[in-house]
Design a protein around this motif. Sequence first.
Motif, PDB file in Angstrom:
ATOM      1  N   ASN A  36      -2.713   4.122  83.064  1.00 43.63           N
ATOM      2  CA  ASN A  36      -1.841   5.144  82.497  1.00 43.63           C
ATOM      3  C   ASN A  36      -1.430   4.558  80.985  1.00 43.63           C
ATOM      4  O   ASN A  36      -0.196   4.931  80.694  1.00 43.63           O
ATOM      5  CB  ASN A  36      -0.721   5.542  83.232  1.00 43.63           C
TER       6      ASN A  36
ATOM      7  N   ILE B 287      -0.819   5.190  76.977  1.00 38.07           N
ATOM      8  CA  ILE B 287      -0.954   6.451  76.559  1.00 38.07           C
ATOM      9  C   ILE B 287      -1.286   6.073  75.048  1.00 38.07           C
ATOM     10  O   ILE B 287      -0.595   5.449  74.164  1.00 38.07           O
ATOM     11  CB  ILE B 287       0.608   6.959  76.380  1.00 38.07           C
ATOM     12  N   THR B 288      -2.577   6.544  74.489  1.00 39.64           N
ATOM     13  CA  THR B 288      -3.059   6.725  73.165  1.00 39.64           C
ATOM     14  C   THR B 288      -3.876   7.739  72.991  1.00 39.64           C
ATOM     15  O   THR B 288      -4.534   8.318  73.745  1.00 39.64           O
ATOM     16  CB  THR B 288      -3.510   5.013  73.211  1.00 39.64           C
ATOM     17  N   PRO B 289      -3.899   7.813  71.586  1.00 37.64           N
ATOM     18  CA  PRO B 289      -4.885   9.022  70.934  1.00 37.64           C
ATOM     19  C   PRO B 289      -6.335   8.769  71.330  1.00 37.64           C
ATOM     20  O   PRO B 289      -6.952   9.535  71.764  1.00 37.64           O
ATOM     21  CB  PRO B 289      -4.724   8.914  69.493  1.00 37.64           C
TER      22      PRO B 289
ATOM     23  N   LYS C  48       1.110  -2.591  78.653  1.00 36.03           N
ATOM     24  CA  LYS C  48       0.065  -2.183  79.622  1.00 36.03           C
ATOM     25  C   LYS C  48      -1.445  -2.429  79.383  1.00 36.03           C
ATOM     26  O   LYS C  48      -2.218  -2.627  80.227  1.00 36.03           O
ATOM     27  CB  LYS C  48       0.261  -0.349  79.804  1.00 36.03           C
TER      28      LYS C  48
ATOM     29  N   GLN D 113       5.590   6.999  66.631  1.00 35.75           N
ATOM     30  CA  GLN D 113       5.436   6.889  67.974  1.00 35.75           C
ATOM     31  C   GLN D 113       6.814   6.516  68.681  1.00 35.75           C
ATOM     32  O   GLN D 113       7.008   6.906  69.968  1.00 35.75           O
ATOM     33  CB  GLN D 113       4.421   5.614  68.226  1.00 35.75           C
ATOM     34  N   GLU D 114       7.484   5.494  68.219  1.00 35.07           N
ATOM     35  CA  GLU D 114       8.496   4.920  68.952  1.00 35.07           C
ATOM     36  C   GLU D 114       9.728   6.032  69.016  1.00 35.07           C
ATOM     37  O   GLU D 114      10.236   5.932  70.212  1.00 35.07           O
ATOM     38  CB  GLU D 114       9.219   3.884  68.166  1.00 35.07           C
TER      39      GLU D 114
ATOM     40  N   MET E 213       4.093   3.938  63.527  1.00 33.55           N
ATOM     41  CA  MET E 213       4.691   3.231  64.658  1.00 33.55           C
ATOM     42  C   MET E 213       6.066   3.788  64.804  1.00 33.55           C
ATOM     43  O   MET E 213       6.418   4.226  65.826  1.00 33.55           O
ATOM     44  CB  MET E 213       5.055   1.838  64.257  1.00 33.55           C
TER      45      MET E 213
ATOM     46  N   ASN F 124       3.469   0.472  75.800  1.00 35.11           N
ATOM     47  CA  ASN F 124       1.909   0.737  76.207  1.00 35.11           C
ATOM     48  C   ASN F 124       0.952  -0.524  75.596  1.00 35.11           C
ATOM     49  O   ASN F 124      -0.069  -0.786  76.369  1.00 35.11           O
ATOM     50  CB  ASN F 124       1.290   2.047  75.437  1.00 35.11           C
TER      51      ASN F 124
ATOM     52  N   LEU G  72      -0.515   0.353  66.768  1.00 38.00           N
ATOM     53  CA  LEU G  72       0.085   1.560  66.730  1.00 38.00           C
ATOM     54  C   LEU G  72       0.696   1.841  68.030  1.00 38.00           C
ATOM     55  O   LEU G  72       1.698   2.918  68.071  1.00 38.00           O
ATOM     56  CB  LEU G  72      -0.878   2.570  66.315  1.00 38.00           C
ATOM     57  N   LEU G  73       0.634   1.127  69.120  1.00 40.98           N
ATOM     58  CA  LEU G  73       0.929   1.606  70.544  1.00 40.98           C
ATOM     59  C   LEU G  73       2.479   1.240  70.685  1.00 40.98           C
ATOM     60  O   LEU G  73       2.842   0.321  69.703  1.00 40.98           O
ATOM     61  CB  LEU G  73       0.041   0.984  71.585  1.00 40.98           C
ATOM     62  N   SER G  74       3.148   1.922  71.527  1.00 38.74           N
ATOM     63  CA  SER G  74       4.570   1.621  71.537  1.00 38.74           C
ATOM     64  C   SER G  74       4.558   0.399  72.494  1.00 38.74           C
ATOM     65  O   SER G  74       3.484   0.049  72.862  1.00 38.74           O
ATOM     66  CB  SER G  74       5.313   2.659  72.567  1.00 38.74           C
TER      67      SER G  74
END
Lengths: 386, 520
Positions: free
Chosen positions: B393, B395-397, B413, A366-367, A363, B410, B405-407
């Motif tokens: 839109n 953004i992710t692997p 979203k 990513q951040e 994380m 995201n 795990l995303l920001s």
Amino acid sequence: MSKPSQENWYAKLIDIALPIFATLAALIVGAVMLLLLNVNPIEAYAALWEGAFGSQNALAETLVKATPLLLVGLGICISFRGDVINIGGEGQMIVGAIIGTQVGLRMVDSPGWLVVPLALLAGFAGGALWGGIPGLLKAYFNVNEILSTVMMNAIAVQLMTFLLRGPMIDPAQAELASKIPQTARLMENFRLPRWIPTRLHLGALIAVVLAVLVYILLWRTTWGYRIRSVGQNPDASAYAGIQVKNYIVLALVLSGAFAGLAGVMQVYGVNYRMITDGSGSGFTGRAGFNGIVAALFGQLHPLGTIPASILFGALLVGANKMQRVVQVPSALVIALNGLVVVFVVSSEIWRRKRQRRRLAAEMALQEGAPGESDGSEAAHYGGEVD
Amino acid sequence: MGESENSYAIQMQGVTKRFPGVVANQAVDLSVERGHVHALLGENGAGKSTLMNVLAGLYQQDEGQICIFGEPVNIQSPKDAIELGIGMVHQHFMLVESLTVAENVILGLYPTGLVINERKVKQELRDLADSYHLNVDLDAYIWQLSVGEQQRVEILKLLYRGAKILILDEPTAVLTPQESDQLIDILHKMASEGKTIIFITHKLHEVMDFSDRVSVLRDGEMIDTRVTSQTTKNELAKLMVGREVLFNFQERAHERGDVVLKVENLKALSDKGLPALKGVSLEVRAGEIVAVAGVAGNGQRELAEAITGLRRVQDGRIWIRGVDITKKNPWQVIKAGLSFIPGDRIGRGLVPNLPISDNLVMKVYRKPPISNGPFIDYQRVEGFSERLVDAFNIITPSVKTNARLLSGGNQQKVVLAREIDASSGALVAVNPSRGLDIGATEAVRKTLLEQRDQGAAILLISGELEEVMQLADRIFVIYEGEFMGELDREEAAVEEIGLMMAGEKRERRTDEISQSSGGQ
């Protein structure tokens, strides 16, 4: 972007290898204990191996012991995935066996092809009932399921002792002074087919097939999706319109059902009657507890639980042989089993911590992506986006 | 510098406190005079609690100096703080429910020795309680006490430990008006005995009613400190929320349609069982965004949960396109066509440990083509997810990545994509851009405006005035479970909304409101 995925792969490998290392560590500590008893640990472990895998019969016995572990473990996979902690495998096995045995004892004139499936279903239903009660209590009265399932174990043990000494006792035993707590023998055509000359029965194969079905249930159906979703986040699940309470109950019902099946299979596959030695674990052989360990060992994955159950079955069978060959007290065998459990459970806790740390690190990565604008992130993951 | 020369109990200079990714306090200066009641005012997330936690030893500042009674100090732990005479009453009380009041006070006293002279302690406590008007039964168990009484136990605990500086974190948030009055009395009594008191609040009337000085924090920075008697609510409201409101979105050119969401005289209780919604009514028409503005904790959460079926409705009714959804469960509300963007992304919006794809199908997995009977077609799930990931839109692997795990942007979203995809034109959004950076905030707000332009009826419940001013066509301001009034965006002034957020009813519109709701 190959680096994180490589690290991921490496971390996953460690996760898989961890229980094996934990088992080895337990065996090393066990070796120290053996040394203190003036026993050569190499000789002892050789006997253990021999006892578990050394012959066709040894292997078959290992699988016979593994079968109830796997069945209970499958139930555990379901309930733990739903964040419901079912410690009631013992009681669910017993109640499943009682009801399943009743079918065989009462339908003596019916054909085997009808009685056996019916008995297995009855065992399944009996376990479901015994698991469902704590499920309802948890869902509707917020009763802690760990406590209630343990209590249900005690009730089931007393119920079994009462029935096997009283209403369900073998009429032949009732005549004798010994009064061994057991039922009458089942009709010969009610037995699960065996791989002669061993005691390995059809139940082992059924358990493996069920492992695949549980996998499908958990990861391919709407029910499994809801159980897992409720287990991970009941609030989000409720908000998405899932009836959270129903799935708490379902997780315990299914979990109990598999334990009940394990119980009834002991009757129809191994002993051909329901029998106990009067102790709490006399009928189950503690499979209701050991199945939990097997499932955790298999990382709560139905297919992972298959090898885990075989390992624990091997430990149980092999330890008997070890006891006979090197003349160690039976308490040591129990201690060895306990050591494996402690080490595996500790490693599981450690694994979860590692996983959390890893998540946090990922994380942060990513951040920390510069600017976090869409462009830079897209580039960041460029390799994998398309 | 001797103690007698210094009239300040607390001097903080250039205090900076960072958390990973955020600066909670940026070079904050704060001086509090001895024997004063000092208010710390600011919006949610302005950094008030963080600053006070630094003082109470729960956090250590990254930069800056603190002097207590003129002496430079280094506060490493709550124990250090207590030894310096600093005590804090947190919003969540730190009491053991199954022990009595006296036992709770004794608990954690050091050094206690082996034997506790309970009689002596009780006598001392009784004297202390009497001198500060802290009425509380020393032998009562904590679970028997009301929230207000528990708060008094906390204060008593601190006084018994010799606290000379008391920090109270939003002390009135959980109190009834009568209990608040009692608290004010206690605070004045303590101040007159020479104790220094800091209280954290975002309610203007409290600041005006019982503080000597007031310091305003905004976005982690100290804006100003004023003498309370020389300032006004208006001025403070402006200082508190006074960031530049951006009107950078294009003006709407849309028509309002029929009423989509209608709420009438809605009443609901909070988790604690207190009235949280005291009869609110509103309507949202197709093609408009109606905002409910207000400081968090004034009934917004309960409003959203009552509408979406997650909270029991006590009284009143809710309709979606004329269909009564009052007292329906969440699934029935979803089926009636309402989409919901919850304020708590991680806690409610997502299942963080499941893949994005599993999260995206949460509202459609029951229906073909995603599922066929009990079986979920995971190829379709993947296709569906990839379509949404592209459209919004995200953004992710991969769509198999766990949502955790995303920001933050995201993650939001993902929630937006799911809800808008499943939407039939009615949407409730709670703080949709909270905690997001500027880019993600803009994306989220643009999406909401696009939905509105396409005819969606959106109820926006937000604590951020900027967001409300940017998006809303009409604005309701909520305070303690009631609407303080309704404004059109064109005529709304930040100061006025700020006043209403702090509990000032808007008088001149009340007849119109009662007329319009009466006419329905």
